[in-house]
Design a protein around this motif. Structure first.
Motif, PDB file in Angstrom:
ATOM      1  N   VAL A  48       0.991  -1.259  -0.016  1.00  0.00           N
ATOM      2  CA  VAL A  48      -0.082   0.072   0.030  1.00  0.00           C
ATOM      3  C   VAL A  48       0.923   1.228  -0.057  1.00  0.00           C
ATOM      4  CG1 VAL A  48      -1.840   1.390   1.298  1.00  0.00           C
ATOM      5  CG2 VAL A  48      -2.214  -1.167   0.908  1.00  0.00           C
ATOM      6  N   ALA A  49       1.994   1.162   0.712  1.00  0.00           N
ATOM      7  CA  ALA A  49       2.808   2.373   1.033  1.00  0.00           C
ATOM      8  C   ALA A  49       3.563   2.766  -0.349  1.00  0.00           C
ATOM      9  CB  ALA A  49       3.663   1.981   1.958  1.00  0.00           C
ATOM     10  N   ILE A  50       3.950   1.467  -1.157  1.00  0.00           N
ATOM     11  CA  ILE A  50       4.502   1.640  -2.732  1.00  0.00           C
ATOM     12  C   ILE A  50       3.697   2.013  -3.523  1.00  0.00           C
ATOM     13  CG2 ILE A  50       5.326   0.400  -4.465  1.00  0.00           C
ATOM     14  CD1 ILE A  50       6.871  -1.343  -2.230  1.00  0.00           C
ATOM     15  N   ALA A  51       2.431   1.641  -3.414  1.00  0.00           N
ATOM     16  CA  ALA A  51       1.103   2.123  -4.212  1.00  0.00           C
ATOM     17  C   ALA A  51       1.141   3.654  -4.316  1.00  0.00           C
ATOM     18  CB  ALA A  51      -0.014   1.595  -3.829  1.00  0.00           C
ATOM     19  N   GLY A  52       0.954   4.317  -3.114  1.00  0.00           N
ATOM     20  CA  GLY A  52       0.666   5.396  -2.607  1.00  0.00           C
ATOM     21  C   GLY A  52       1.872   6.485  -2.978  1.00  0.00           C
ATOM     22  N   ALA A  53       3.158   6.147  -2.760  1.00  0.00           N
ATOM     23  CA  ALA A  53       3.978   6.806  -3.142  1.00  0.00           C
ATOM     24  C   ALA A  53       4.373   6.879  -4.785  1.00  0.00           C
ATOM     25  CB  ALA A  53       5.548   6.063  -2.591  1.00  0.00           C
ATOM     26  N   LEU A  54       4.011   5.585  -5.420  1.00  0.00           N
ATOM     27  CA  LEU A  54       3.962   5.684  -6.930  1.00  0.00           C
ATOM     28  C   LEU A  54       2.634   6.508  -7.488  1.00  0.00           C
ATOM     29  CD1 LEU A  54       5.321   2.135  -7.696  1.00  0.00           C
ATOM     30  CD2 LEU A  54       6.606   4.376  -7.982  1.00  0.00           C
ATOM     31  N   GLY A  55       1.900   6.671  -6.605  1.00  0.00           N
ATOM     32  CA  GLY A  55       0.339   7.050  -7.315  1.00  0.00           C
ATOM     33  C   GLY A  55       0.004   6.305  -8.144  1.00  0.00           C
ATOM     34  N   ALA A  56      -0.273   5.146  -7.824  1.00  0.00           N
ATOM     35  CA  ALA A  56      -0.785   3.714  -8.725  1.00  0.00           C
ATOM     36  C   ALA A  56      -2.271   3.848  -8.577  1.00  0.00           C
ATOM     37  CB  ALA A  56      -0.454   2.443  -8.084  1.00  0.00           C
ATOM     38  N   ASP A  57      -2.896   3.097  -9.842  1.00  0.00           N
ATOM     39  CA  ASP A  57      -4.179   3.256 -10.061  1.00  0.00           C
ATOM     40  C   ASP A  57      -4.955   2.378  -9.154  1.00  0.00           C
ATOM     41  OD1 ASP A  57      -4.414   5.232 -12.328  1.00  0.00           O
ATOM     42  OD2 ASP A  57      -2.791   3.862 -12.948  1.00  0.00           O
ATOM     43  N   LEU A  58      -4.381   1.278  -8.639  1.00  0.00           N
ATOM     44  CA  LEU A  58      -5.002   0.457  -8.071  1.00  0.00           C
ATOM     45  C   LEU A  58      -3.928  -0.673  -7.231  1.00  0.00           C
ATOM     46  CD1 LEU A  58      -7.521  -1.497  -7.433  1.00  0.00           C
ATOM     47  CD2 LEU A  58      -6.868  -2.767  -9.691  1.00  0.00           C
ATOM     48  N   CYS A  59      -4.200  -0.969  -5.932  1.00  0.00           N
ATOM     49  CA  CYS A  59      -3.306  -1.874  -5.077  1.00  0.00           C
ATOM     50  C   CYS A  59      -4.318  -3.236  -5.034  1.00  0.00           C
ATOM     51  CB  CYS A  59      -3.059  -1.228  -3.942  1.00  0.00           C
ATOM     52  SG  CYS A  59      -2.105  -2.028  -2.790  1.00  0.00           S
ATOM     53  N   GLU A  60      -3.677  -4.253  -5.386  1.00  0.00           N
ATOM     54  CA  GLU A  60      -4.507  -5.839  -5.060  1.00  0.00           C
ATOM     55  C   GLU A  60      -3.548  -6.427  -4.325  1.00  0.00           C
ATOM     56  OE1 GLU A  60      -6.721  -6.435  -9.405  1.00  0.00           O
ATOM     57  OE2 GLU A  60      -4.529  -6.618  -9.358  1.00  0.00           O
ATOM     58  N   ILE A  61      -4.110  -6.817  -3.269  1.00  0.00           N
ATOM     59  CA  ILE A  61      -3.814  -7.697  -2.264  1.00  0.00           C
ATOM     60  C   ILE A  61      -4.032  -9.193  -2.522  1.00  0.00           C
ATOM     61  CG2 ILE A  61      -3.219  -8.451   0.014  1.00  0.00           C
ATOM     62  CD1 ILE A  61      -2.024  -5.575  -0.405  1.00  0.00           C
ATOM     63  N   TYR A  62      -3.266 -10.091  -3.219  1.00  0.00           N
ATOM     64  CA  TYR A  62      -3.563 -11.485  -3.487  1.00  0.00           C
ATOM     65  C   TYR A  62      -3.370 -12.396  -2.381  1.00  0.00           C
ATOM     66  CZ  TYR A  62      -4.600 -10.280  -8.256  1.00  0.00           C
ATOM     67  OH  TYR A  62      -4.954 -10.027  -9.488  1.00  0.00           O
ATOM     68  N   THR A  63      -4.243 -12.800  -1.699  1.00  0.00           N
ATOM     69  CA  THR A  63      -4.117 -14.153  -0.749  1.00  0.00           C
ATOM     70  C   THR A  63      -4.686 -15.354  -0.976  1.00  0.00           C
ATOM     71  OG1 THR A  63      -4.399 -14.111   1.691  1.00  0.00           O
ATOM     72  CG2 THR A  63      -6.016 -13.009   0.456  1.00  0.00           C
ATOM     73  N   ASP A  64      -5.127 -16.028   0.091  1.00  0.00           N
ATOM     74  CA  ASP A  64      -5.401 -17.512  -0.218  1.00  0.00           C
ATOM     75  C   ASP A  64      -7.180 -17.633  -0.116  1.00  0.00           C
ATOM     76  OD1 ASP A  64      -5.297 -17.235   2.436  1.00  0.00           O
ATOM     77  OD2 ASP A  64      -3.853 -18.695   2.805  1.00  0.00           O
ATOM     78  N   VAL A  65      -7.800 -16.664   0.332  1.00  0.00           N
ATOM     79  CA  VAL A  65      -9.065 -16.544   0.506  1.00  0.00           C
ATOM     80  C   VAL A  65      -9.635 -15.564  -0.675  1.00  0.00           C
ATOM     81  CG1 VAL A  65      -9.477 -17.394   2.870  1.00  0.00           C
ATOM     82  CG2 VAL A  65      -9.007 -15.083   2.391  1.00  0.00           C
ATOM     83  N   ASP A  66     -11.081 -15.852  -0.894  1.00  0.00           N
ATOM     84  CA  ASP A  66     -11.345 -14.807  -2.276  1.00  0.00           C
ATOM     85  C   ASP A  66     -11.640 -13.476  -1.796  1.00  0.00           C
ATOM     86  OD1 ASP A  66     -11.648 -16.575  -4.081  1.00  0.00           O
ATOM     87  OD2 ASP A  66     -13.544 -17.284  -3.671  1.00  0.00           O
ATOM     88  N   GLY A  67     -11.416 -12.905  -0.695  1.00  0.00           N
ATOM     89  CA  GLY A  67     -11.784 -11.591  -0.166  1.00  0.00           C
ATOM     90  C   GLY A  67     -11.837 -11.523   1.650  1.00  0.00           C
ATOM     91  N   VAL A  68     -12.796 -10.543   1.644  1.00  0.00           N
ATOM     92  CA  VAL A  68     -12.841 -10.165   3.277  1.00  0.00           C
ATOM     93  C   VAL A  68     -14.173 -10.753   3.540  1.00  0.00           C
ATOM     94  CG1 VAL A  68     -13.199  -8.778   5.069  1.00  0.00           C
ATOM     95  CG2 VAL A  68     -11.659  -8.120   3.431  1.00  0.00           C
ATOM     96  N   TYR A  69     -14.267 -11.787   4.284  1.00  0.00           N
ATOM     97  CA  TYR A  69     -15.435 -12.551   4.754  1.00  0.00           C
ATOM     98  C   TYR A  69     -16.104 -11.896   6.134  1.00  0.00           C
ATOM     99  CZ  TYR A  69     -14.840 -16.275   1.453  1.00  0.00           C
ATOM    100  OH  TYR A  69     -14.612 -16.996   0.375  1.00  0.00           O
ATOM    101  N   THR A  70     -17.484 -12.348   6.210  1.00  0.00           N
ATOM    102  CA  THR A  70     -18.071 -11.746   7.738  1.00  0.00           C
ATOM    103  C   THR A  70     -17.437 -12.299   9.038  1.00  0.00           C
ATOM    104  OG1 THR A  70     -19.545 -13.556   7.307  1.00  0.00           O
ATOM    105  CG2 THR A  70     -20.144 -11.510   6.760  1.00  0.00           C
ATOM    106  N   THR A  71     -16.561 -13.600   8.703  1.00  0.00           N
ATOM    107  CA  THR A  71     -15.682 -13.990   9.874  1.00  0.00           C
ATOM    108  C   THR A  71     -14.559 -14.933   9.049  1.00  0.00           C
ATOM    109  OG1 THR A  71     -15.345 -14.555  11.940  1.00  0.00           O
ATOM    110  CG2 THR A  71     -16.674 -16.019  10.711  1.00  0.00           C
ATOM    111  N   ASP A  72     -13.483 -15.468   9.834  1.00  0.00           N
ATOM    112  CA  ASP A  72     -12.618 -16.161   9.043  1.00  0.00           C
ATOM    113  C   ASP A  72     -13.089 -17.683   8.516  1.00  0.00           C
ATOM    114  OD1 ASP A  72     -10.491 -17.853   8.421  1.00  0.00           O
ATOM    115  OD2 ASP A  72      -9.292 -17.256  10.191  1.00  0.00           O
ATOM    116  N   PRO A  73     -13.228 -17.563   7.366  1.00  0.00           N
ATOM    117  CA  PRO A  73     -14.049 -18.821   6.620  1.00  0.00           C
ATOM    118  C   PRO A  73     -13.160 -20.047   7.257  1.00  0.00           C
ATOM    119  CG  PRO A  73     -12.544 -17.518   4.991  1.00  0.00           C
ATOM    120  CD  PRO A  73     -12.659 -16.414   6.463  1.00  0.00           C
ATOM    121  N   ARG A  74     -12.238 -19.864   7.656  1.00  0.00           N
ATOM    122  CA  ARG A  74     -11.684 -21.145   8.297  1.00  0.00           C
ATOM    123  C   ARG A  74     -12.059 -21.446   9.445  1.00  0.00           C
ATOM    124  NH1 ARG A  74      -7.483 -21.690   4.533  1.00  0.00           N
ATOM    125  NH2 ARG A  74      -6.692 -19.923   4.015  1.00  0.00           N
TER     126      ARG A  74
END
Ligand code: ADP
Ligand code: ASP
Ligand code: MG
Length: 402
Positions: A158-184
């Motif tokens: 996020v800091a690099i995205a901000g410093a570069l003025g990026a159009d988008l910052c995508e955080i790729y992880t092992d779940v499809d996104g933010v869930y109502t609680t930990d899907p595990r």
């Protein structure tokens, strides 16, 4: 168009996964005709192993040396990804945190980014390179390698995205996104399409490790469009955005669980003006993060003081509190606790949210040890053994699966 992508430890877990990441990076580059800066984590488990090694010789190893060791995990994966991209016919180059110009303060193992000198990154982008940056690390003004705290690659991105003025910052992880609680923990947890920066910040601060809280804080401050999604699926993920951009706010958005807290109980503390300032001053000097604080009503010139700290800081806290031994009856450290939090912006305008949680705990016979609230959050400390049960019961009580 400039996109900053970050791939977490599971996504970078072995060589075939790194190959998968390389393919995704290339796909984004081709489909969106974008310049790509990619921030990577160490392979999952590697940072834990390095922490273990550094603590083999001492319970309180020199934090400078700890950082030197910890930062190596991300250096490995950044180089491997650059090699994989080159083997697929793309120009790619890896940069350590230092080479990427990430300047931090000198608080080792939890350094804060002060400034990013993006000139080298920008040079390479201009030359058509995919720039791969080792996450989680920077360098202080004396040239010592620092790390940003566990989960810190999210912040790097996020800091690099901000410093570069990026159009988008995508955080790729092992779940499809933010869930109502930990899907595990709760299988019926629902993926949230859009969540406000503030709610995400609370969820992350309260233990939902899908995003590091400081990364969300920064994204909000700089208004960086932030998305979290899976590197293993095509799902669009979760957009983290301003509250105004969400049509209908839920009363409760999610439940977070933190099993990495410890409770410090100081019994029979001398009840005199200035004692709290001295105790918390000493802890602050050792850079220990305090969360909940409860002080009981004084009696006979004595009082009890309970608070929570991260488990990883227990040894430092013991050290910092030694000097108060003569003014305190007993100091206890309890790691068998969990913090469960209910988060939602709708709490601002709806009553009864906290009472429903307390009722749920009562029905499950779970004793509450500590409570704290904010405008959009209720947190409780309970016994560790009830952690998952508490999350599941609350998820049901607030009908979050619907
Ligand atoms: P990475 O290595 O990609 O940074 P993390 O392990 O740090 O991944 O974070 C992803 C994990 O966060 C998921 O596997 C999931 O178990 C956990 N998690 C906790 N709370 C949530 C939540 N509310 N939504 C999604 N994932 C969550
Ligand atoms: N590898 C580091 C950690 O495990 C940083 C990160 O993954 O974000 O905490
Ligand atoms: Mg993470």
């Amino acid at each position: 168009m400039l996109i900053v992508q970050k791939y977490g430890g599971t996504s970078m877990g072995d060589c075939s996964r790194i190959e998968n990441v390389a393919k995704r990076v290339i796909q984004s580059k081709e489909h969106k005709n974008a310049n790509l800066v990619v921030v990577v984590s160490a392979m999952s488990g590697v940072t834990d192993k390095l922490v273990e090694y550094t603590h083999h010789f001492s319970a309180l190893p020199n934090p400078r040396e700890v950082d030197m060791a910890l930062s190596s995990g991300e250096r490995i994966t950044s180089a491997l990804l650059a090699i994989a991209l080159e083997s697929m016919g793309y120009k790619a180059i890896s940069l350590s945190g230092r080479a990427a110009g990430i300047i931090t303060d000198s608080i080792h193992t939890k350094a804060r980014i002060q400034h990013i000198d993006t000139s080298l990154i920008q040079d390479y982008i201009k030359q058509g390179y995919i720039v791969v940056i080792a996450g989680f690390q920077g360098v202080d003004k004396n040239g010592a390698v620092t790390t940003l705290g566990r989960g810190g690659s999210d912040l790097s991105a996020v800091a690099i995205a901000g410093a570069l003025g990026a159009d988008l910052c995508e955080i790729y992880t092992d779940v499809d996104g933010v869930y109502t609680t930990d899907p595990r923990i709760e299988k019926s947890a629902r993926k949230i399409d859009k969540i406000s920066y503030d709610e995400m910040l609370e969820l992350a601060s309260m233990g939902a490790k899908v995003l590091l809280n400081r990364s969300v804080e920064l994204a909000k401050k700089w208004q960086i469009p932030l998305v979290t999604r899976s590197s293993f699926s095509k799902d669009e993920g979760t957009m983290i955005c301003n509250e105004e951009d969400i049509m209908e706010a839920a009363v409760v958005s999610g439940i977070a669980l933190d099993k990495n807290q410890a409770r410090v109980s100081m019994v029979d503390v001398a009840d005199r003006p200035g004692i709290a300032a001295e105790i918390f001053g000493a802890l602050a000097e050792s850079h220990i993060n305090i969360d909940m604080i409860v002080q009981t009503i004084g009696r006979d010139g004595k009082t009890d003081l309970d608070f929570t700290i991260p488990q990883s800081e227990v040894e430092e806290a013991k050290n910092a509190l030694k000097r108060f031994e003569s003014e305190v009856g007993m100091i206890e450290f309890d790691c068998e606790i969990a913090k469960v939090s209910i988060v939602g912006v709708g709490m601002k305008s709806h009553s009864g949210v906290a009472s429903r949680a307390f009722k749920t705990f009562a029905q499950e016979n779970i004793n509450i040890m500590m409570i704290s609230t904010s405008e959009i959050k209720v947190s409780v400390i309970i016994e560790l053994k009830y952690a998952e049960l508490a999350v599941r019961s609350l998820h049901k009580a607030y009908e979050l699966e619907k």
